[in-house]
Design a protein around this motif. Sequence first.
Motif, PDB file in Angstrom:
ATOM      1  N   VAL A  11       0.854  -1.118  -0.036  1.00 34.23           N
ATOM      2  CA  VAL A  11       0.038  -0.090  -0.023  1.00 34.23           C
ATOM      3  C   VAL A  11       0.888   1.248  -0.147  1.00 34.23           C
ATOM      4  CG1 VAL A  11      -0.249   0.276   2.599  1.00 34.23           C
ATOM      5  CG2 VAL A  11      -2.075   0.854   0.849  1.00 34.23           C
ATOM      6  N   THR A  12       2.149   1.215   0.378  1.00 29.98           N
ATOM      7  CA  THR A  12       2.911   2.452   0.392  1.00 29.98           C
ATOM      8  C   THR A  12       3.984   2.583  -0.870  1.00 29.98           C
ATOM      9  OG1 THR A  12       4.741   1.386   1.752  1.00 29.98           O
ATOM     10  CG2 THR A  12       3.028   2.314   3.081  1.00 29.98           C
TER      11      THR A  12
ATOM     12  N   GLY B  40      -1.533   3.386  -2.722  1.00 32.98           N
ATOM     13  CA  GLY B  40      -2.339   3.867  -1.809  1.00 32.98           C
ATOM     14  C   GLY B  40      -3.158   2.710  -2.002  1.00 32.98           C
ATOM     15  N   VAL B  41      -4.420   3.311  -1.096  1.00 31.37           N
ATOM     16  CA  VAL B  41      -5.535   2.325  -1.032  1.00 31.37           C
ATOM     17  C   VAL B  41      -6.347   1.981  -2.349  1.00 31.37           C
ATOM     18  CG1 VAL B  41      -7.716   2.197   0.201  1.00 31.37           C
ATOM     19  CG2 VAL B  41      -5.658   3.050   1.485  1.00 31.37           C
ATOM     20  N   THR B  42      -6.377   3.190  -2.754  1.00 26.11           N
ATOM     21  CA  THR B  42      -7.057   3.350  -4.162  1.00 26.11           C
ATOM     22  C   THR B  42      -6.532   2.137  -5.239  1.00 26.11           C
ATOM     23  OG1 THR B  42      -7.456   5.503  -3.998  1.00 26.11           O
ATOM     24  CG2 THR B  42      -7.653   4.590  -6.395  1.00 26.11           C
TER      25      THR B  42
ATOM     26  N   LEU C 186      -1.381   0.306   9.036  1.00 23.76           N
ATOM     27  CA  LEU C 186      -2.943   0.808   9.548  1.00 23.76           C
ATOM     28  C   LEU C 186      -3.963   0.771   8.118  1.00 23.76           C
ATOM     29  CD1 LEU C 186      -2.834   3.266  12.095  1.00 23.76           C
ATOM     30  CD2 LEU C 186      -2.732   1.070  12.305  1.00 23.76           C
ATOM     31  N   ALA C 187      -3.151   1.077   7.040  1.00 25.44           N
ATOM     32  CA  ALA C 187      -3.989   1.010   5.802  1.00 25.44           C
ATOM     33  C   ALA C 187      -4.163  -0.261   5.390  1.00 25.44           C
ATOM     34  CB  ALA C 187      -3.587   1.925   4.804  1.00 25.44           C
ATOM     35  N   SER C 188      -3.054  -1.163   5.554  1.00 24.57           N
ATOM     36  CA  SER C 188      -3.056  -2.398   4.987  1.00 24.57           C
ATOM     37  C   SER C 188      -4.017  -3.285   5.959  1.00 24.57           C
ATOM     38  CB  SER C 188      -1.596  -3.168   5.438  1.00 24.57           C
ATOM     39  OG  SER C 188      -0.757  -2.659   4.495  1.00 24.57           O
ATOM     40  N   ILE C 189      -3.984  -3.115   7.378  1.00 18.89           N
ATOM     41  CA  ILE C 189      -5.020  -3.947   8.037  1.00 18.89           C
ATOM     42  C   ILE C 189      -6.385  -3.578   7.757  1.00 18.89           C
ATOM     43  CG2 ILE C 189      -5.959  -4.027  10.344  1.00 18.89           C
ATOM     44  CD1 ILE C 189      -3.031  -3.534  11.476  1.00 18.89           C
TER      45      ILE C 189
ATOM     46  N   VAL D  64      -1.953 -10.397   7.673  1.00 19.53           N
ATOM     47  CA  VAL D  64      -1.322  -9.305   8.045  1.00 19.53           C
ATOM     48  C   VAL D  64       0.045  -9.582   8.332  1.00 19.53           C
ATOM     49  CG1 VAL D  64      -1.130  -7.113   9.204  1.00 19.53           C
ATOM     50  CG2 VAL D  64      -3.429  -8.176   8.678  1.00 19.53           C
ATOM     51  N   GLU D  65       0.773  -8.967   7.204  1.00 20.31           N
ATOM     52  CA  GLU D  65       2.332  -9.248   7.432  1.00 20.31           C
ATOM     53  C   GLU D  65       2.604  -7.843   8.787  1.00 20.31           C
ATOM     54  OE1 GLU D  65       6.787  -8.988   5.115  1.00 20.31           O
ATOM     55  OE2 GLU D  65       4.947  -8.093   4.303  1.00 20.31           O
ATOM     56  N   ARG D  66       3.654  -8.687   9.664  1.00 19.24           N
ATOM     57  CA  ARG D  66       3.937  -7.589  10.906  1.00 19.24           C
ATOM     58  C   ARG D  66       5.326  -8.055  10.865  1.00 19.24           C
ATOM     59  NH1 ARG D  66       6.676  -5.781  14.470  1.00 19.24           N
ATOM     60  NH2 ARG D  66       5.408  -4.546  16.206  1.00 19.24           N
TER      61      ARG D  66
END
Length: 365
Positions: free
Chosen positions: A268-269, A273-275, A303-306, A318-320
């Motif tokens: 996402v980064t 992004g989210v779009t 947070l956006a990934s979550i 979710v990758e942490r």
Amino acid sequence: MKIIRVETIVLNLPMTIDGATPMLAGPARTSIDMLLVRIDTDAGITGWGEAFGHRIFPATRAAIDTLLGPMCVGRDPSAIGALTDELQRVLHGVGRGGPTMYALSGIDIALWDIAGKAAGLPLYRLLGGAARADLPAYASLLRYGTAAAVAHYTAQALGRGYRYIKLHEITVPEIKAARDVAGAGVPIMVDTNCPWTVTEAVAMARRLAPLDLHWLEEPVWPPENLAGLAEVRTRGGIPTAAGENYGTAWEFRRAFEAGALSYAQPSVTKIGGVTELRRVMTLAEAFGVQVVPHSAYFGPGLLASIHCIAAMPVETLVERFYCDFSDNPLGEAIHPRQGRIAVPQGPGLGVDPEPSLIEKLRVTC
């Protein structure tokens, strides 16, 4: 509502290290850079984003400060699709990947944070997701280069409740050490960061086959060699994963058409992004490929990934990134508990960076 300011903020987060010092894309590292994007509006709503910045934040920051940020001032932050499409079109000559897309990613995430706050909804609900309290997380261990260190961190992660482990190792003894500690039945993934030719990757996949890997991630250099990645998937006998280095949904489409991926990993980064990540999810569904987003971040990008994962109809991981910090600007929001990470329930991304910690960790440059 209008955008009145776009600001970039660089943080440096020192890691708390209990064991071998990890390697991040090369040399040993004891801290991680974070590039925050803050967008203020004339309605008093502030959105937070994160653009890819590990080691290369000056280039991404320059793209925001000199190109994209000024173009956003005065625009309607709620018209996300129109604004991001215009930015992509105007800047396509600068590049459809790398710092330009990283910069757009940070801006887009911040715009979605504003949208959620304006609507009074957590982002995942704004995106149409059902109510969800938490998601399964996997421990994405960094690269250590020795079997003893891998065994130590694998045991530690399992002891913290993780039930999925990812390694960043490229030799058999280190990978076998994780399997020996985890035992049978614990999914182990291996991210190699594009080290091998196709022939080398196929040979390594066959050597690793007895270790029962869940997936083999980015085994081929260069990452755009989709035919080569498809060959590794077919001949190597291990499911393949990739996508963090793809700049747009179009690159994922080519990967799907090539039959290169078992698991798609939009970041996402990095991807817009989210779009743009949501576009990848739609494409992946059409091709029958499972999406497990890449998320080696600890700020709004995580947070956006979550939220994007929480909006999916089927639960995924979710990758942490497996790091500890004495200070982090999002507090408990980045910490999984017994292998699951909470989905923030506040409006937008759900958690804003703590101002005092921003000042404490800020890098002046």
